[in-house]
Enzyme design. Structure first.
Site, PDB file in Angstrom:
ATOM      1  N   THR A  12     -42.801  33.270 111.160  1.00  0.00           N
ATOM      2  CA  THR A  12     -44.006  34.077 110.436  1.00  0.00           C
ATOM      3  C   THR A  12     -43.905  33.443 108.900  1.00  0.00           C
ATOM      4  OG1 THR A  12     -44.087  35.965 111.895  1.00  0.00           O
ATOM      5  CG2 THR A  12     -45.149  36.294 109.658  1.00  0.00           C
ATOM      6  N   THR A  89     -38.700  36.614 112.673  1.00  0.00           N
ATOM      7  CA  THR A  89     -37.866  37.916 112.975  1.00  0.00           C
ATOM      8  C   THR A  89     -37.689  38.292 114.353  1.00  0.00           C
ATOM      9  OG1 THR A  89     -40.221  39.220 112.579  1.00  0.00           O
ATOM     10  CG2 THR A  89     -38.914  38.818 110.662  1.00  0.00           C
ATOM     11  N   ASP A  90     -38.309  37.809 115.185  1.00  0.00           N
ATOM     12  CA  ASP A  90     -38.128  38.178 116.681  1.00  0.00           C
ATOM     13  C   ASP A  90     -36.663  38.027 117.153  1.00  0.00           C
ATOM     14  OD1 ASP A  90     -40.859  38.679 116.707  1.00  0.00           O
ATOM     15  OD2 ASP A  90     -41.395  37.312 118.499  1.00  0.00           O
TER      16      ASP A  90
END
Length: 329
Positions: A12, A89-90
């Site tokens: 992101t 961040t996943d």
């Protein structure tokens, strides 16, 4: 000035909304990402390496091993004070944990990212990148190994997890809290990491290691499929302190009889497996079968540890001893 190496992987923090599809996609190249934050040059001499430009849901254990080799080589340069890895961040907690397994206390290695993409108001990427560079450049962080820094908090790779799909303060360390915070004045450490991680050989992970989560009354189909598919290892997210629906006991016994190591962790977000209960499917029965305790590790992290331990060529008893050292059991 200290030299901080920034390794970009996408995520992101490197994403913008595509005007045609309306979807956020990683498109920001490494040099552009750093150029967006000119204040970084006031903190450290910045050097940039672009490793990949992907959404982190496509990060794999094999890519994590390659990333570890890249970071290891950068840390070996005498002038390097620390390395920052920008990451989606996943799966950030998994990549950070993998590097902590493979690099040990080498570092600091600081993972950071963003919860908002560059097209959204209040984009948090630049702030997080500044905080990460501050940590990487600070001598106080040299004994921390691999950490995750977002929302001005510093978390140990072993402890941290993503707790919310969209919140800026999504990264937490359940039961422990952050190692410290970072602000404009520098790094403030509240505690040291709870336990040293024994480093693994920097090898490629073994594929075919599966994570299977138990739910009430769920049949043993997935365990049987892992057996028939000649899995190399299985991690079971059991209920509570390490218990499974009773038909799973026979399936786990068959996996172990076939030479497939089975690691048991809890599906609870906090605490550890204790194998307290008797009866069919109870933790005591699983212990008698010969499962390996995953302690307080999450399922995804236990899977990575098993993949890399098997990649090192270790047999089941050495893997068991490694997990005991890793978890303090």
């Amino acid at each position: 000035m200290p030299v901080v190496q920034i390794v970009t992987t996408g995520g992101t923090i490197a994403s913008r909304v595509d005007p045609e599809s309306g979807a956020a996609v990683p498109v920001v190249k490494a040099d552009e990402l750093v150029a967006q934050v000119p204040v970084l040059s006031e903190i450290a001499e910045i050097r940039v390496t672009e490793f990949s430009l992907i959404g982190s849901w496509n990060m794999t254990p094999a890519r994590m091993a390659a990333l570890a080799r890249t970071v290891r080589d950068l840390l070996a340069e005498p002038e390097t004070a620390g390395v920052v890895v920008t990451h989606g961040t996943d799966t950030m907690e998994e990549s950070a944990f993998a590097l902590s397994l493979l690099l040990g206390w080498a570092g600091p290695v600081v993972f950071t990212g963003a919860m908002l993409n560059a097209s959204e108001p209040g984009f948090d990427g630049p702030r997080n990148l500044v905080a990460a560079v501050r940590v990487a450049a600070d001598p106080a962080a040299r004994e921390l190994g691999t950490v995750v820094v977002l929302n001005n908090e510093i978390h140990a790779a072993r402890d941290v997890t993503k707790s919310h799909t969209t919140a800026l303060d999504t990264f937490v360390s359940p039961g422990l809290g952050p190692l410290g915070i970072v602000d404009d004045r520098g790094v403030w450490l509240r505690r040291q990491p709870t336990q040293a991680l024994p480093p693994l050989p920097l090898v490629d992970p073994v594929p075919g290691v599966y994570l299977i989560k138990m739910a009430a009354g769920m049949e043993d189909l997935l365990l049987r499929a892992a057996l028939q598919g000649q899995a190399r290892g299985v991690v079971v997210e059991a209920s509570g302190t390490g218990n499974v629906y009773e038909p799973w006991e026979d399936a786990i016994a068959d996996l172990l009889a076939a030479g497939i190591p089975v690691v048991v962790v809890s599906r609870c977000p906090g605490g550890r497996v204790t194998f307290t209960y008797g009866g069919r499917g109870g933790g005591r029965a699983l212990t008698a079968l010969g499962v390996i305790s995953g302690g307080d590790l999450s399922g995804p992290k236990a899977r990575l540890a098993l993949m890399f331990a098997l990649g090192a060529g270790w047999d089941r008893e050495r893997v068991r001893a490694y997990f005991a050292q890793l978890t303090g059991d």
